[in-house]
Write an enzyme that holds these catalytic residues in place. Structure first.
Site, mmCIF file in Angstrom:
data_model
loop_
_atom_site.group_PDB
_atom_site.id
_atom_site.type_symbol
_atom_site.label_atom_id
_atom_site.label_comp_id
_atom_site.label_asym_id
_atom_site.label_seq_id
_atom_site.Cartn_x
_atom_site.Cartn_y
_atom_site.Cartn_z
ATOM 1 N N CYS A 159 0.799 -1.294 -0.014
ATOM 2 C CA CYS A 159 0.079 0.155 -0.063
ATOM 3 C C CYS A 159 0.904 1.451 -0.043
ATOM 4 O O CYS A 159 1.258 1.765 -0.935
ATOM 5 C CB CYS A 159 -0.867 0.026 1.397
ATOM 6 S SG CYS A 159 -2.351 1.063 1.080
ATOM 7 N N HIS A 218 -3.961 -5.152 0.038
ATOM 8 C CA HIS A 218 -3.616 -5.871 1.200
ATOM 9 C C HIS A 218 -3.727 -7.407 1.387
ATOM 10 O O HIS A 218 -4.888 -7.888 1.515
ATOM 11 C CB HIS A 218 -4.531 -5.229 2.440
ATOM 12 C CG HIS A 218 -4.343 -3.921 2.547
ATOM 13 N ND1 HIS A 218 -3.524 -3.393 3.426
ATOM 14 C CD2 HIS A 218 -4.974 -2.480 2.076
ATOM 15 C CE1 HIS A 218 -3.504 -1.974 3.412
ATOM 16 N NE2 HIS A 218 -4.258 -1.697 2.876
ATOM 17 N N GLU A 264 -2.648 -9.069 3.589
ATOM 18 C CA GLU A 264 -2.642 -9.700 5.058
ATOM 19 C C GLU A 264 -4.622 -9.695 5.200
ATOM 20 O O GLU A 264 -4.878 -10.698 5.798
ATOM 21 C CB GLU A 264 -2.323 -8.792 5.890
ATOM 22 C CG GLU A 264 -3.081 -7.747 6.183
ATOM 23 C CD GLU A 264 -2.655 -6.571 5.360
ATOM 24 O OE1 GLU A 264 -3.640 -5.465 5.318
ATOM 25 O OE2 GLU A 264 -1.987 -6.700 4.342
#
Length: 380
Positions: A264, A354, A356
């Site tokens: 990001c 993202h 994660e």
């Protein structure tokens, strides 16, 4: 922001946009006033992770899902130590939370943390407005904070813009800390906290990585004092054009050819370090249903996003940079925005989204394995 601890009830509230459009509803969360950039998130789930994501600092988040709060609030899913959004906008708050992990309602948590929100407005109309006009400065006012429309509009228009805002240092950790590897330790990674989400070092720890999370102000000496096998640059809020310090640090890491991974804000930092520009998107990408193509494999992933800025890099060619050849590795299929970069002559890559993604999806979790492969290759 000024707040009281009264619950929402039937307290009137208004949302004022900088272009003069006004939405009237009821207070949700704390009562008072707050300001921020109005943005919308298309996620159907994961509101707790969204609210505690430091990348949402100084933003008023509009939930496009019509009902919010069904699963309440628990003590396990926070991505940081607090709620970071400036305000929250929902259409239909759940009257009673229902989930076996819930400890309290979302409304109670918003009140406890002093987060001013508004409910009962047409969030579909608001989202359409933001798509057409772009993300913009806004304010939520409830209870005694409500004044005449012209006065509230003037107060909104007096707020700073997101473009040019330097926010990453105010959300980052002030002290270094360590997230130990799960099981046998395989690697050490220095992670630069620009607004890191808690699940990111956890995903690395699950792969046998000991993660040293360092402040945004960390120096090259600080990074290499932990003898890292790799360096990670996290997500974070604000305009990447203001992040000269992290860009200089990443350039030093690239000079040493240490395996590098960015997510990001970290992707935007890599873009700047390679000599590319950045720019503000009209309304950004926020939610957990964004289609991205990994151009290195051709695979299309459903991914989680939260970004209002992007890298300005050519999609149709390999670029020559001072650190070797670079190319766009991932692209958003909705609008061709750059969603990833990789160097071809040394072990460094980044993505704008993202992987994660604690609330899902998990299509991109392989990127952490790709980082591990880079460190394995460098060690070999």
């Amino acid at each position: 922001m000024t707040t009281s601890t009264r619950g929402a009830g039937k307290v009137p509230a208004v949302l004022v946009l900088e272009d003069g459009r006004i939405f009237r509803g009821r207070a949700y969360g704390a009562v008072g006033e707050t300001f921020g950039e109005a943005v919308f998130s298309t996620g159907m789930t994961g509101y707790q992770e969204t609210l505690t994501d430091p990348s949402y600092d100084r933003q008023i988040v509009v939930a496009t899902a019509p009902q919010i709060g069904n699963t309440g609030w628990n003590d396990e899913d926070d991505e940081s130590s607090r709620i970071w959004v400036s305000g929250y906008v929902v259409r239909d708050p759940a009257r009673v939370p229902s989930n076996w992990r819930a400890k309290r309602s979302l409304d109670e948590e918003l009140v406890a943390q002093g987060v001013v929100g508004i409910s009962g407005i047409d969030t579909r109309a608001l989202t359409r407005h933001l798509r057409e006009r772009g993300s913009m400065r806004s304010g939520i006012f409830s209870g005694e904070a409500i004044a005449s429309d012209p006065e509230l509009l003037a107060r909104v228009q007096a707020q700073p813009h997101m473009k040019g805002a330097s926010l990453y240092e105010e959300v980052a950790t002030k002290e270094a800390y360590v997230v130990p590897a799960v099981g046998a330790k395989r690697f050490t990674v220095a992670a630069i906290d620009l607004g890191i989400k808690g699940m990111t070092p956890q995903r690395m720890a699950e792969r046998g990585i000991e993660v040293h999370v360092l402040p945004a102000t960390a120096t090259e000496d600080d990074v290499y004092a932990v003898s890292p096998d790799g360096v990670f640059f996290s997500n974070g809020p604000g305009d990447p054009a203001t992040a000269d310090g992290p860009v200089a640090l990443m350039s030093a890491v690239l000079e040493r050819r240490t395996p590098l991974f960015g997510i990001c804000f970290g992707n935007q930092i890599l873009g700047r370090a390679l000599g590319f520009g950045t720019y503000k998107l009209k309304y950004g990408h926020r939610g957990i249903n964004q289609p991205v193509q990994d151009r290195t494999t051709g695979k299309i992933e459903v991914t989680a996003h939260n970004h209002g800025f992007a890298v300005d890099a050519p999609l149709d060619k390999v670029s020559e940079t001072k650190f070797g050849r670079a190319e766009v590795s991932h692209v958003c299929l909705n609008d061709d925005v750059v969603e990833g970069l990789q160097l071809l002559d040394q072990p460094a890559f980044s993505v704008q989204y993202h992987p994660e993604a604690a609330a899902g999806p998990h299509d991109a979790a392989y990127l952490f394995d790709r980082f591990v492969s880079l460190m394995e290759g460098q060690r070999a």
